[in-house]
Write a protein that holds these residues in place. Sequence first.
Motif, short mmCIF file in Angstrom:
data_model
loop_
_atom_site.label_atom_id
_atom_site.label_comp_id
_atom_site.label_asym_id
_atom_site.label_seq_id
_atom_site.Cartn_x
_atom_site.Cartn_y
_atom_site.Cartn_z
N MET A 1 0.84 -1.16 0.00
CA MET A 1 0.00 0.00 0.00
C MET A 1 0.90 1.23 0.00
SD MET A 1 -2.81 1.13 2.88
CE MET A 1 -3.77 -0.33 2.60
N LYS A 2 0.61 2.16 -0.90
CA LYS A 2 1.34 3.41 -1.01
C LYS A 2 0.32 4.55 -1.04
CE LYS A 2 5.33 1.37 -1.77
NZ LYS A 2 6.54 1.50 -1.02
N ALA A 3 0.69 5.68 -0.46
CA ALA A 3 -0.19 6.84 -0.44
C ALA A 3 0.63 8.11 -0.63
CB ALA A 3 -0.95 6.91 0.88
N LYS A 4 -0.08 9.17 -0.99
CA LYS A 4 0.49 10.51 -1.08
C LYS A 4 -0.38 11.43 -0.23
CE LYS A 4 -0.05 10.64 -5.42
NZ LYS A 4 -0.38 9.87 -6.52
N VAL A 5 0.19 12.53 0.20
CA VAL A 5 -0.60 13.51 0.93
C VAL A 5 -1.77 13.93 0.06
CG1 VAL A 5 -0.59 15.86 1.89
CG2 VAL A 5 1.33 14.31 2.33
N GLY A 6 -2.96 13.94 0.64
CA GLY A 6 -4.17 14.28 -0.09
C GLY A 6 -4.99 13.08 -0.49
N ASP A 7 -4.38 11.89 -0.50
CA ASP A 7 -5.14 10.68 -0.81
C ASP A 7 -6.12 10.39 0.31
OD1 ASP A 7 -3.71 10.34 -3.13
OD2 ASP A 7 -2.50 8.66 -2.39
N ARG A 8 -7.13 9.59 0.00
CA ARG A 8 -8.14 9.21 0.98
C ARG A 8 -7.85 7.80 1.47
NH1 ARG A 8 -14.48 10.36 0.28
NH2 ARG A 8 -13.62 12.45 0.48
N LEU A 9 -7.91 7.61 2.79
CA LEU A 9 -7.77 6.29 3.38
C LEU A 9 -9.16 5.82 3.78
CD1 LEU A 9 -5.82 4.06 4.39
CD2 LEU A 9 -5.86 5.21 6.61
N VAL A 10 -9.53 4.63 3.33
CA VAL A 10 -10.85 4.07 3.61
C VAL A 10 -10.66 2.81 4.44
CG1 VAL A 10 -12.97 3.16 2.59
CG2 VAL A 10 -11.66 4.92 1.38
N LEU A 11 -11.30 2.78 5.61
CA LEU A 11 -11.27 1.60 6.47
C LEU A 11 -12.66 0.99 6.51
CD1 LEU A 11 -8.62 2.96 7.43
CD2 LEU A 11 -9.17 2.14 9.69
N GLU A 12 -12.75 -0.27 6.12
CA GLU A 12 -14.02 -0.98 6.19
C GLU A 12 -14.28 -1.36 7.64
OE1 GLU A 12 -16.04 -1.31 3.69
OE2 GLU A 12 -14.64 -0.59 2.18
N GLY A 13 -15.54 -1.41 8.04
CA GLY A 13 -15.89 -1.86 9.38
C GLY A 13 -15.49 -3.32 9.55
N THR A 14 -14.94 -3.67 10.70
CA THR A 14 -14.49 -5.04 10.92
C THR A 14 -15.57 -5.92 11.52
OG1 THR A 14 -13.38 -4.08 12.85
CG2 THR A 14 -11.99 -4.84 11.08
N HIS A 15 -16.57 -5.33 12.11
CA HIS A 15 -17.67 -6.10 12.70
C HIS A 15 -18.98 -5.69 12.04
CE1 HIS A 15 -14.57 -5.92 15.91
NE2 HIS A 15 -14.85 -7.21 15.98
N VAL A 16 -19.96 -6.57 12.09
CA VAL A 16 -21.26 -6.26 11.52
C VAL A 16 -21.79 -4.99 12.19
CG1 VAL A 16 -23.65 -7.06 11.30
CG2 VAL A 16 -21.77 -8.67 10.99
#
Length: 64
Positions: A1-16
């Motif tokens: 995984m690589k990112a740059k300043v300004g990119d969006r980080l998306v975290l999926e929910g781990t539990h229902v």
Amino acid sequence: MKAKVGDRLVLEGTHVGDPRRYGVVIGLKHGDGSPPYVVRWLDTGHEALVFPGPDSRVEAHTTT
């Protein structure tokens, strides 16, 4: 995984029922774009150092 300043980080929910979280990468700890990232969460405005796991992804920032 690589990112740059300004990119969006998306975290999926781990539990229902857990919501998906969105944040903006505001800082990098490594010049090559590898984690961890300094992220400002869009839902709270909180800034945190994030070590993204397998349930996360980076969406590239696009300018129009």
